[in-house]
Design an enzyme around this catalytic site. Structure first.
Site, PDB file in Angstrom:
ATOM      1  N   CYS A   9     -32.914  28.996 -23.019  1.00 34.67           N
ATOM      2  CA  CYS A   9     -34.367  29.211 -22.872  1.00 34.67           C
ATOM      3  C   CYS A   9     -35.114  29.151 -24.201  1.00 34.67           C
ATOM      4  O   CYS A   9     -36.334  29.221 -24.221  1.00 34.67           O
ATOM      5  CB  CYS A   9     -34.648  30.536 -22.154  1.00 34.67           C
ATOM      6  N   GLN A  49     -30.410  18.710 -45.916  1.00 36.70           N
ATOM      7  CA  GLN A  49     -29.372  18.934 -44.910  1.00 36.70           C
ATOM      8  C   GLN A  49     -28.996  20.408 -44.886  1.00 36.70           C
ATOM      9  O   GLN A  49     -28.190  20.820 -44.068  1.00 36.70           O
ATOM     10  CB  GLN A  49     -28.121  18.130 -45.272  1.00 36.70           C
ATOM     11  N   THR A  77     -24.648  25.268 -54.606  1.00 35.80           N
ATOM     12  CA  THR A  77     -23.367  25.886 -55.006  1.00 35.80           C
ATOM     13  C   THR A  77     -23.559  26.826 -56.195  1.00 35.80           C
ATOM     14  O   THR A  77     -22.898  27.850 -56.283  1.00 35.80           O
ATOM     15  CB  THR A  77     -22.281  24.837 -55.322  1.00 35.80           C
ATOM     16  N   HIS A  89     -30.838  19.798 -40.480  1.00 33.66           N
ATOM     17  CA  HIS A  89     -29.752  20.477 -39.769  1.00 33.66           C
ATOM     18  C   HIS A  89     -30.107  21.906 -39.383  1.00 33.66           C
ATOM     19  O   HIS A  89     -29.229  22.737 -39.173  1.00 33.66           O
ATOM     20  CB  HIS A  89     -28.471  20.447 -40.612  1.00 33.66           C
ATOM     21  N   ILE A 142     -29.077  24.579 -44.742  1.00 33.73           N
ATOM     22  CA  ILE A 142     -29.525  25.544 -43.727  1.00 33.73           C
ATOM     23  C   ILE A 142     -29.786  26.905 -44.357  1.00 33.73           C
ATOM     24  O   ILE A 142     -29.933  27.897 -43.670  1.00 33.73           O
ATOM     25  CB  ILE A 142     -28.429  25.691 -42.656  1.00 33.73           C
ATOM     26  N   ASP A 143     -29.814  26.937 -45.710  1.00 33.63           N
ATOM     27  CA  ASP A 143     -29.816  28.224 -46.407  1.00 33.63           C
ATOM     28  C   ASP A 143     -31.209  28.774 -46.716  1.00 33.63           C
ATOM     29  O   ASP A 143     -31.341  29.891 -47.223  1.00 33.63           O
ATOM     30  CB  ASP A 143     -28.988  28.121 -47.701  1.00 33.63           C
TER      31      ASP A 143
HETATM   32  P1  NAD Z   1     -20.882  18.207 -48.859  1.00 31.37           P
HETATM   33  O1  NAD Z   1     -20.142  19.502 -49.037  1.00 31.37           O
HETATM   34  O2  NAD Z   1     -20.283  17.159 -48.003  1.00 31.37           O
HETATM   35  O3  NAD Z   1     -21.131  17.551 -50.287  1.00 31.37           O
HETATM   36  C1  NAD Z   1     -21.638  18.286 -51.356  1.00 31.37           C
HETATM   37  C2  NAD Z   1     -21.541  17.381 -52.578  1.00 31.37           C
HETATM   38  O4  NAD Z   1     -22.168  18.066 -53.652  1.00 31.37           O
HETATM   39  C3  NAD Z   1     -20.106  17.079 -52.984  1.00 31.37           C
HETATM   40  O5  NAD Z   1     -19.950  15.689 -53.156  1.00 31.37           O
HETATM   41  C4  NAD Z   1     -19.937  17.831 -54.322  1.00 31.37           C
HETATM   42  O6  NAD Z   1     -19.164  17.099 -55.244  1.00 31.37           O
HETATM   43  C5  NAD Z   1     -21.362  17.941 -54.804  1.00 31.37           C
HETATM   44  N1  NAD Z   1     -21.620  19.164 -55.585  1.00 31.37           N
HETATM   45  C6  NAD Z   1     -21.310  20.435 -55.253  1.00 31.37           C
HETATM   46  N2  NAD Z   1     -21.794  21.293 -56.182  1.00 31.37           N
HETATM   47  C7  NAD Z   1     -22.399  20.527 -57.128  1.00 31.37           C
HETATM   48  C8  NAD Z   1     -23.077  20.837 -58.344  1.00 31.37           C
HETATM   49  N3  NAD Z   1     -23.241  22.088 -58.752  1.00 31.37           N
HETATM   50  N4  NAD Z   1     -23.565  19.809 -59.085  1.00 31.37           N
HETATM   51  C9  NAD Z   1     -23.388  18.512 -58.658  1.00 31.37           C
HETATM   52  N5  NAD Z   1     -22.773  18.167 -57.518  1.00 31.37           N
HETATM   53  C10 NAD Z   1     -22.288  19.172 -56.755  1.00 31.37           C
HETATM   54  O7  NAD Z   1     -22.356  18.592 -48.409  1.00 31.37           O
HETATM   55  P2  NAD Z   1     -23.446  17.728 -47.627  1.00 31.37           P
HETATM   56  O8  NAD Z   1     -23.420  16.321 -48.076  1.00 31.37           O
HETATM   57  O9  NAD Z   1     -24.699  18.515 -47.744  1.00 31.37           O
HETATM   58  O10 NAD Z   1     -22.972  17.734 -46.103  1.00 31.37           O
HETATM   59  C11 NAD Z   1     -22.364  18.846 -45.526  1.00 31.37           C
HETATM   60  C12 NAD Z   1     -23.080  19.492 -44.362  1.00 31.37           C
HETATM   61  O11 NAD Z   1     -22.840  20.889 -44.488  1.00 31.37           O
HETATM   62  C13 NAD Z   1     -24.567  19.364 -44.329  1.00 31.37           C
HETATM   63  O12 NAD Z   1     -24.912  19.164 -43.025  1.00 31.37           O
HETATM   64  C14 NAD Z   1     -25.095  20.740 -44.764  1.00 31.37           C
HETATM   65  O13 NAD Z   1     -26.155  21.125 -43.938  1.00 31.37           O
HETATM   66  C15 NAD Z   1     -23.986  21.675 -44.442  1.00 31.37           C
HETATM   67  N6  NAD Z   1     -23.807  22.766 -45.440  1.00 31.37           N
HETATM   68  C16 NAD Z   1     -24.926  23.411 -45.898  1.00 31.37           C
HETATM   69  C17 NAD Z   1     -24.795  24.411 -46.841  1.00 31.37           C
HETATM   70  C18 NAD Z   1     -26.053  25.097 -47.318  1.00 31.37           C
HETATM   71  O14 NAD Z   1     -27.015  25.200 -46.552  1.00 31.37           O
HETATM   72  N7  NAD Z   1     -26.097  25.516 -48.588  1.00 31.37           N
HETATM   73  C19 NAD Z   1     -23.533  24.764 -47.340  1.00 31.37           C
HETATM   74  C20 NAD Z   1     -22.400  24.088 -46.832  1.00 31.37           C
HETATM   75  C21 NAD Z   1     -22.557  23.075 -45.875  1.00 31.37           C
END
Ligand code: NAD
Length: 256
Positions: free
Chosen positions: A138, A107, A34, A127, A109-110
């Site tokens: 294919c 998890q 994030t 993921h 995908i970035d």
């Molecule tokens: P989620 O969104 O369910 O949870 C993210 C967690 O991280 C939240 O609990 C939040 O409070 C915490 N968080 C966010 N920013 C933070 C920070 N700066 N410091 C501390 N904590 C922080 O994500 P998940 O558990 O990874 O599951 C969601 C699914 O979505 C996964 O399958 C993932 O692949 C996918 N996803 C991936 C991306 C990416 O690749 N960057 C982005 C969005 C969703």
């Protein structure tokens, strides 16, 4: 269990746990990215507050769902394309280089772990990867620019595979889609071998991925959870810190 919001205390305890561990593994979720400008799913303002995900079945069954999936993907593409590894990614890359960490299960995908220098052998992408696409029939690989050109030229119609006519999808795992067998096996091996399992930025509600921390703890590994919000697993962890991931991990990007 030690619950800590004090950054200094958390870092000191984490360093001790890393020193004691023989096989430390990190497990990352959207929260580690994030601070790089990629929204997570479940935080306020996260992707789920804007759009419900398109499940795999719906994607396969409806052309309009495929058009919508690609529309969303290209809307987000600038954020993904401009993102650079954050402090958490850099810390994990440094710990791997120094042999204090043995692997990363993500998890995400970035592609930001690879961008921070993590080698393919040390990384499990549960993921998939959103930086390219494949034909679901294919398996032919297509680059995003190739898809985008055709999508835009047709006024927003998802292109099908020129070889077999199958649907083309970003190489990520959607809800309802089978998990990649090889990556699940590699994650399983890392988990079974781990004696320290560090969860970083995951809400731990997406299964089967969230089963790995549970399995690691059950098999005797120490469990650390770094997340700004509580998770269901906090009470079973050995160290929990509710703070910004980058703030906690920044010193680990340079420390020996
Ligand atoms: P989620 O969104 O369910 O949870 C993210 C967690 O991280 C939240 O609990 C939040 O409070 C915490 N968080 C966010 N920013 C933070 C920070 N700066 N410091 C501390 N904590 C922080 O994500 P998940 O558990 O990874 O599951 C969601 C699914 O979505 C996964 O399958 C993932 O692949 C996918 N996803 C991936 C991306 C990416 O690749 N960057 C982005 C969005 C969703």
């Amino acid at each position: 269990m030690i619950f800590d919001t004090d950054l200094k205390g958390t870092r000191a305890r984490l360093a001790e746990l890393l020193d004691e561990a023989e096989f430390a593994v990190a497990f990352t979720g959207a929260g580690i990215s994030t601070e790089c400008g990629i929204p997570d799913f479940r935080s306020p303002g996260g992707l789920w507050t804007k759009n419900q995900p398109i499940s795999f079945d719906v994607f396969c069954a409806h052309k309009e769902a495929r058009n919508e999936a690609w529309r969303r993907k290209f809307n987000m593409e600038e954020a993904f394309a401009n993102a650079r590894p954050g402090r958490g990614h850099k810390a994990l890359a440094n710990l791997l280089t120094r042999g204090r960490l043995k692997g990363v299960i993500t998890q995400n995908i970035d592609g930001l772990h690879q961008a921070s220098g993590v080698a393919d052998e040390a990384l499990v992408e549960l993921h998939g990867n959103g930086t390219y696409a494949t034909c679901l029939e294919c398996g032919t690989r297509y680059e995003l620019d190739w898809v985008r050109e055709r999508f835009e030229a047709s006024g927003g119609i998802a292109p099908d595979c020129p070889r077999c006519g199958g649907p083309i999808k970003a190489a990520t795992i959607s809800f309802g889609q089978s998990m990649p067998e090889r990556e699940m096996m590699r994650a399983d091996r890392f988990t079974k071998e781990s004696d320290l399992f560090i969860v970083i930025g995951s809400s731990l509600v997406v299964f089967p991925a969230a089963g790995f921390p549970l399995q690691a703890k059950t098999l005797g590994a120490k469990l650390v959870i770094l997340n700004r919000e509580p998770t269901e697993f906090d009470s079973m962890a050995d160290l929990v810190c509710h703070a910004e991931i980058g703030d906690v991990l920044a010193p680990f990007a340079t420390d020996a």
